[in-house]
Scaffold this active site. Sequence first.
Site, mmCIF file in Angstrom:
data_model
loop_
_atom_site.group_PDB
_atom_site.id
_atom_site.type_symbol
_atom_site.label_atom_id
_atom_site.label_comp_id
_atom_site.label_asym_id
_atom_site.label_seq_id
_atom_site.Cartn_x
_atom_site.Cartn_y
_atom_site.Cartn_z
ATOM 1 N N SER A 121 0.804 -1.218 0.000
ATOM 2 C CA SER A 121 0.000 0.000 0.000
ATOM 3 C C SER A 121 0.841 1.274 0.000
ATOM 4 C CB SER A 121 -0.963 0.001 1.190
ATOM 5 O OG SER A 121 -0.271 0.177 2.398
ATOM 6 N N LYS A 158 0.562 4.274 6.955
ATOM 7 C CA LYS A 158 -0.042 5.143 5.937
ATOM 8 C C LYS A 158 0.482 6.579 6.092
ATOM 9 C CE LYS A 158 -3.050 2.163 4.146
ATOM 10 N NZ LYS A 158 -2.295 1.012 4.707
#
Lengths: 204, 204
Positions: A121, A158
């Site tokens: 990701s 993230k």
Amino acid sequence: MSLTARQQAILDYITETVATQGTAPTRSEIARAFGFRSPYASECHLKALEKKGAIELVGGAARGIRLAGTHAARPAELPLVGRVAAGSPILATEHIERHYRIDDSLFRARPDYLLRVHGESMRDAGILDGDLLAVRQTPEARPGQIVVARIEDEVTVKRFEQDGPRVRLLPENPDFAPIEIDLERQELAIEGIGVGVLRDLELQ
Amino acid sequence: MSLTARQQAILDYITETVATQGTAPTRSEIARAFGFRSPYASECHLKALEKKGAIELVGGAARGIRLAGTHAARPAELPLVGRVAAGSPILATEHIERHYRIDDSLFRARPDYLLRVHGESMRDAGILDGDLLAVRQTPEARPGQIVVARIEDEVTVKRFEQDGPRVRLLPENPDFAPIEIDLERQELAIEGIGVGVLRDLELQ
DNA sequence: CGGATGACTGTTTATAAATACAGTATCCCG
DNA sequence: CGGGATACTGTATTTATAAACAGTCATCCG
């Protein structure tokens, strides 16, 4: 106050002896190494080095020469955290795979642990599957920083963005969707912020 | 042969003493720490530890206890190479910005130096501008490996592919063109292969 | 010139430390 | 039950080491 050439040479000898033998030399050993016929010559140099702050002499102890600054220069031991089980703290002993010594001046912010990153990701930020993220443990993050967050017992890496009570955790890969969190409804735990990345390029 | 609990405790004490005091303890100091009323108790434990290979005793020397394995565990000092000037060897002293201590078990292959990567040509391999590439110095590369190559006095980092005498140095970014080299006409110097990547994530 | 500093020699002394011996006690294993 | 390993005590001896004194010989500096 700077060291004379002779004093520097003796300091170097002590440093090397500590590194190779694991213990400091005696006055006689220094004398032998430099060709002094008297251990008192070493004694004088040691006193001078102590006065200048380069070493510390432990009175009455054999080989009691402590190198100044050795303490600070020793690289930190960073624990490597593998997969984190749901509900347990990141630094729980059972998650720690091993320790690595890494010069903490390698990163501008001092890390507290290494976390193995799973998944793609954050690919476009240059953080790949299997990379180690050096993490500084802190509950606060600023927009744009890469954070280690815990959402519903899942630990994830993230990019952090905030707009009032609305937090967005952005992946760096178009195949993944951003995570939106309303702090007034949902809970978000920031475990730390990423300060560095380490990757082992395997040689097949 | 594994250590008994007592022997492990004494080994731990020695390790800690070396770390904090910079020198190994004497038999009496060990006895004092553990409450032995005789230094000979320490002596026996040391002998047992030596027989089991945990330490090495230096005969006749004060504080002559060497921790086994300390040598291997000491992290290597890797020089950081900045920009490399044309025509000079990579590890020339004037290119070395500083040294970093990094556990060499961090990478499967032991690196010899760190090279600062410039440019975006390896972006899709997760190697970004400013990253440090841990490089193992070797003139040989296998297809698929990331190499540090020198072409006409320019040092570059690319992925290596070979087909007989034709070598291709592939960027990992569609904005850059592959470099094709015919070994029969052009010269190619492989400076080393990349074994790891280090990145400092600045915190703004 | 003269004094300060650095770099030693040769010798001495007290203490730190390694190393040994002869025991004692406990526990486990076959 | 006996032998071996572990874990000590108490004492002793030798060697290693720290630490000091009184000098010598340079060099530098105002």
